[in-house]
Design a protein around this motif. Structure first.
Motif, PDB file in Angstrom:
ATOM      1  N   GLY A  18      -3.385  -4.608  30.883  1.00 19.77           N
ATOM      2  CA  GLY A  18      -4.387  -4.094  29.961  1.00 19.77           C
ATOM      3  C   GLY A  18      -3.816  -3.253  28.841  1.00 19.77           C
ATOM      4  N   ALA A  19      -4.392  -3.416  27.670  1.00 15.37           N
ATOM      5  CA  ALA A  19      -4.025  -2.579  26.528  1.00 15.37           C
ATOM      6  C   ALA A  19      -4.384  -1.130  26.836  1.00 15.37           C
ATOM      7  CB  ALA A  19      -4.773  -3.047  25.283  1.00 15.37           C
ATOM      8  N   PHE A  20      -3.580  -0.235  26.360  1.00 11.20           N
ATOM      9  CA  PHE A  20      -3.776   1.205  26.504  1.00 11.20           C
ATOM     10  C   PHE A  20      -3.660   1.700  27.946  1.00 11.20           C
ATOM     11  CE2 PHE A  20      -5.907   0.482  22.376  1.00 11.20           C
ATOM     12  CZ  PHE A  20      -5.202   1.396  21.604  1.00 11.20           C
ATOM     13  N   THR A  21      -3.243   0.858  28.880  1.00 12.35           N
ATOM     14  CA  THR A  21      -3.011   1.337  30.240  1.00 12.35           C
ATOM     15  C   THR A  21      -1.630   2.000  30.267  1.00 12.35           C
ATOM     16  OG1 THR A  21      -2.183  -0.832  30.904  1.00 12.35           O
ATOM     17  CG2 THR A  21      -4.517  -0.376  31.324  1.00 12.35           C
ATOM     18  N   PRO A  22      -1.394   2.921  31.200  1.00 12.47           N
ATOM     19  CA  PRO A  22      -0.183   3.747  31.136  1.00 12.47           C
ATOM     20  C   PRO A  22       1.143   2.989  31.037  1.00 12.47           C
ATOM     21  CG  PRO A  22      -1.716   4.672  32.707  1.00 12.47           C
ATOM     22  CD  PRO A  22      -2.285   3.341  32.283  1.00 12.47           C
ATOM     23  N   THR A  23       1.470   2.140  31.996  1.00  7.91           N
ATOM     24  CA  THR A  23       2.767   1.449  31.978  1.00  7.91           C
ATOM     25  C   THR A  23       2.871   0.500  30.798  1.00  7.91           C
ATOM     26  OG1 THR A  23       2.938   1.642  34.378  1.00  7.91           O
ATOM     27  CG2 THR A  23       4.339   0.001  33.329  1.00  7.91           C
ATOM     28  N   CYS A  24       1.774  -0.172  30.483  1.00  8.64           N
ATOM     29  CA  CYS A  24       1.781  -1.112  29.365  1.00  8.64           C
ATOM     30  C   CYS A  24       2.047  -0.406  28.042  1.00  8.64           C
ATOM     31  CB  CYS A  24       0.442  -1.854  29.291  1.00  8.64           C
ATOM     32  SG  CYS A  24       0.017  -2.745  30.786  1.00  8.64           S
ATOM     33  N   SER A  25       1.466   0.770  27.858  1.00  8.99           N
ATOM     34  CA  SER A  25       1.562   1.495  26.591  1.00  8.99           C
ATOM     35  C   SER A  25       2.797   2.373  26.457  1.00  8.99           C
ATOM     36  CB  SER A  25       0.330   2.376  26.402  1.00  8.99           C
ATOM     37  OG  SER A  25      -0.805   1.573  26.196  1.00  8.99           O
ATOM     38  N   LYS A  26       3.305   2.854  27.582  1.00  8.37           N
ATOM     39  CA  LYS A  26       4.454   3.770  27.522  1.00  8.37           C
ATOM     40  C   LYS A  26       5.786   3.055  27.640  1.00  8.37           C
ATOM     41  CE  LYS A  26       1.878   7.641  29.418  1.00  8.37           C
ATOM     42  NZ  LYS A  26       1.603   8.423  30.614  1.00  8.37           N
ATOM     43  N   ASP A  27       5.810   1.936  28.370  1.00  6.65           N
ATOM     44  CA  ASP A  27       7.091   1.287  28.655  1.00  6.65           C
ATOM     45  C   ASP A  27       7.155  -0.191  28.259  1.00  6.65           C
ATOM     46  OD1 ASP A  27       8.312   3.584  29.919  1.00  6.65           O
ATOM     47  OD2 ASP A  27       6.984   3.215  31.619  1.00  6.65           O
ATOM     48  N   HIS A  28       6.215  -0.987  28.776  1.00  7.47           N
ATOM     49  CA  HIS A  28       6.349  -2.431  28.627  1.00  7.47           C
ATOM     50  C   HIS A  28       6.277  -2.899  27.172  1.00  7.47           C
ATOM     51  CE1 HIS A  28       5.262  -6.645  30.379  1.00  7.47           C
ATOM     52  NE2 HIS A  28       6.540  -6.524  30.160  1.00  7.47           N
ATOM     53  N   ALA A  29       5.154  -2.703  26.514  1.00  5.99           N
ATOM     54  CA  ALA A  29       5.002  -3.157  25.125  1.00  5.99           C
ATOM     55  C   ALA A  29       5.974  -2.462  24.168  1.00  5.99           C
ATOM     56  CB  ALA A  29       3.558  -2.995  24.663  1.00  5.99           C
ATOM     57  N   PRO A  30       6.165  -1.129  24.266  1.00  2.00           N
ATOM     58  CA  PRO A  30       7.136  -0.489  23.369  1.00  2.00           C
ATOM     59  C   PRO A  30       8.555  -1.043  23.525  1.00  2.00           C
ATOM     60  CG  PRO A  30       5.709   1.171  24.307  1.00  2.00           C
ATOM     61  CD  PRO A  30       5.416  -0.121  25.035  1.00  2.00           C
ATOM     62  N   GLY A  31       8.908  -1.455  24.736  1.00  2.00           N
ATOM     63  CA  GLY A  31      10.225  -2.057  24.934  1.00  2.00           C
ATOM     64  C   GLY A  31      10.399  -3.321  24.111  1.00  2.00           C
ATOM     65  N   PHE A  32       9.335  -4.107  24.017  1.00  2.00           N
ATOM     66  CA  PHE A  32       9.397  -5.317  23.199  1.00  2.00           C
ATOM     67  C   PHE A  32       9.381  -4.992  21.712  1.00  2.00           C
ATOM     68  CE2 PHE A  32       8.479  -7.317  27.197  1.00  2.00           C
ATOM     69  CZ  PHE A  32       9.231  -8.474  27.124  1.00  2.00           C
ATOM     70  N   VAL A  33       8.575  -4.025  21.311  1.00  2.00           N
ATOM     71  CA  VAL A  33       8.548  -3.619  19.898  1.00  2.00           C
ATOM     72  C   VAL A  33       9.948  -3.187  19.470  1.00  2.00           C
ATOM     73  CG1 VAL A  33       7.645  -1.917  18.262  1.00  2.00           C
ATOM     74  CG2 VAL A  33       6.096  -3.007  19.902  1.00  2.00           C
ATOM     75  N   ASN A  34      10.621  -2.441  20.330  1.00  2.00           N
ATOM     76  CA  ASN A  34      11.963  -1.952  20.009  1.00  2.00           C
ATOM     77  C   ASN A  34      13.037  -3.029  20.120  1.00  2.00           C
ATOM     78  OD1 ASN A  34      10.974   0.643  19.554  1.00  2.00           O
ATOM     79  ND2 ASN A  34      11.216   1.222  21.698  1.00  2.00           N
ATOM     80  N   SER A  35      12.734  -4.156  20.733  1.00  2.00           N
ATOM     81  CA  SER A  35      13.726  -5.212  20.948  1.00  2.00           C
ATOM     82  C   SER A  35      13.499  -6.466  20.109  1.00  2.00           C
ATOM     83  CB  SER A  35      13.734  -5.604  22.438  1.00  2.00           C
ATOM     84  OG  SER A  35      14.082  -4.501  23.227  1.00  2.00           O
ATOM     85  N   VAL A  36      12.560  -6.431  19.202  1.00  2.00           N
ATOM     86  CA  VAL A  36      12.262  -7.622  18.392  1.00  2.00           C
ATOM     87  C   VAL A  36      13.506  -8.119  17.663  1.00  2.00           C
ATOM     88  CG1 VAL A  36      10.985  -8.484  16.386  1.00  2.00           C
ATOM     89  CG2 VAL A  36       9.788  -7.220  18.170  1.00  2.00           C
ATOM     90  N   ASP A  37      14.250  -7.225  17.028  1.00  2.00           N
ATOM     91  CA  ASP A  37      15.440  -7.651  16.279  1.00  2.00           C
ATOM     92  C   ASP A  37      16.480  -8.290  17.199  1.00  2.00           C
ATOM     93  OD1 ASP A  37      14.339  -6.828  13.868  1.00  2.00           O
ATOM     94  OD2 ASP A  37      15.302  -4.852  13.931  1.00  2.00           O
ATOM     95  N   ALA A  38      16.700  -7.715  18.374  1.00  2.98           N
ATOM     96  CA  ALA A  38      17.670  -8.271  19.318  1.00  2.98           C
ATOM     97  C   ALA A  38      17.213  -9.639  19.812  1.00  2.98           C
ATOM     98  CB  ALA A  38      17.868  -7.314  20.492  1.00  2.98           C
ATOM     99  N   LEU A  39      15.917  -9.806  20.045  1.00  2.00           N
ATOM    100  CA  LEU A  39      15.395 -11.105  20.468  1.00  2.00           C
ATOM    101  C   LEU A  39      15.536 -12.141  19.353  1.00  2.00           C
ATOM    102  CD1 LEU A  39      12.245  -9.836  22.387  1.00  2.00           C
ATOM    103  CD2 LEU A  39      14.150 -11.118  23.399  1.00  2.00           C
ATOM    104  N   LYS A  40      15.240 -11.738  18.134  1.00  2.00           N
ATOM    105  CA  LYS A  40      15.366 -12.671  16.997  1.00  2.00           C
ATOM    106  C   LYS A  40      16.824 -13.060  16.772  1.00  2.00           C
ATOM    107  CE  LYS A  40      11.016 -11.921  14.823  1.00  2.00           C
ATOM    108  NZ  LYS A  40      10.237 -11.818  13.636  1.00  2.00           N
ATOM    109  N   ALA A  41      17.744 -12.140  17.035  1.00  2.00           N
ATOM    110  CA  ALA A  41      19.169 -12.447  16.910  1.00  2.00           C
ATOM    111  C   ALA A  41      19.593 -13.515  17.923  1.00  2.00           C
ATOM    112  CB  ALA A  41      20.005 -11.183  17.106  1.00  2.00           C
ATOM    113  N   LYS A  42      18.834 -13.671  18.995  1.00  2.00           N
ATOM    114  CA  LYS A  42      19.113 -14.693  20.010  1.00  2.00           C
ATOM    115  C   LYS A  42      18.276 -15.954  19.794  1.00  2.00           C
ATOM    116  CE  LYS A  42      21.031 -12.066  23.713  1.00  2.00           C
ATOM    117  NZ  LYS A  42      21.384 -12.441  25.069  1.00  2.00           N
ATOM    118  N   GLY A  43      17.660 -16.076  18.631  1.00  2.00           N
ATOM    119  CA  GLY A  43      16.938 -17.302  18.292  1.00  2.00           C
ATOM    120  C   GLY A  43      15.451 -17.295  18.581  1.00  2.00           C
ATOM    121  N   VAL A  44      14.912 -16.178  19.029  1.00  2.00           N
ATOM    122  CA  VAL A  44      13.471 -16.100  19.290  1.00  2.00           C
ATOM    123  C   VAL A  44      12.749 -15.999  17.954  1.00  2.00           C
ATOM    124  CG1 VAL A  44      11.634 -14.701  20.324  1.00  2.00           C
ATOM    125  CG2 VAL A  44      13.783 -15.065  21.564  1.00  2.00           C
ATOM    126  N   GLU A  45      11.788 -16.872  17.725  1.00  2.00           N
ATOM    127  CA  GLU A  45      11.058 -16.894  16.467  1.00  2.00           C
ATOM    128  C   GLU A  45       9.820 -16.013  16.481  1.00  2.00           C
ATOM    129  OE1 GLU A  45      10.456 -21.007  15.255  1.00  2.00           O
ATOM    130  OE2 GLU A  45      12.362 -21.496  16.222  1.00  2.00           O
TER     131      GLU A  45
END
Length: 188
Positions: free
Chosen positions: A70-97
């Protein structure tokens, strides 16, 4: 116990002769979780607005999808989604579109959550309003006592041209042990 001994000592023995009862099914296909090699189901999700519908199976190239309870739930908002936001460039460097987040929420909540977490709109936050996608991939669970309805188990998936290439689903459906961005970086 006698039946089990017979089964072990005579491997050619038919399972149905040991257990003659039939298991009835009302649907034509058992709801099995999606697995590597499976195509994504054709389901329309909403990208932060009811008028912005996206068929998840229409994405081409290499994409990463992560599902959250769920959006705005503790683990989703503090760790899971922010981890992806912070890793977008690294994922794109590996070919993720494209990086996509899916949750059983309404599109307005997903839009507000995106605005809160992803100021540069690097990730698509897709609303699975009736859990149609979540159920189609077999990763739904009853979260009624806490979140009011069926929700999505926490997972990450690498998809290439519509087919699942790698998949991690949290063993308890909600924890954060194998579906983090750093785990996906090892999968792509």
């Amino acid at each position: 116990m006698q039946a089990l001994r017979q089964f072990i000592s005579r491997p050619a023995l038919c399972y149905s002769s040991l257990f003659p009862q039939r298991f009835l099914q009302t649907s034509s296909v058992l709801e099995m979780p999606i697995k590597v090699g499976d195509p994504l189901p054709s389901v329309e999700l909403m990208n932060c607005d009811p008028s912005n519908k996206v068929d998840i199976s229409s994405y081409t190239g290499k994409i990463v999808i992560f599902g959250v309870p769920g959006a705005f739930t503790p683990t989703c908002s503090k760790d899971h989604a922010p981890g992806f936001v912070n890793s977008v460039d690294a994922l794109k460097a590996k070919g993720v579109e494209k990086v996509v987040c899916v949750a059983v929420n309404d599109p307005f909540v997903m839009g507000a959550w995106r605005d809160h977490l992803d100021k540069n709109n690097q990730i698509e936050f897709l609303a699975d309003i009736s859990a149609e996608f979540t159920k189609a991939i077999g990763l739904d669970f009853d979260a009624s006592p806490i979140l009011g309805n069926v929700r999505c188990k926490r997972f990450t998936m690498v998809v290439e041209n519509g087919k699942v290439k790698a998949l991690n689903v949290e063993p308890d459906g909600t924890g954060l042990t194998c579906s983090r961005a750093k785990d996906v970086l090892k999968m792509v």
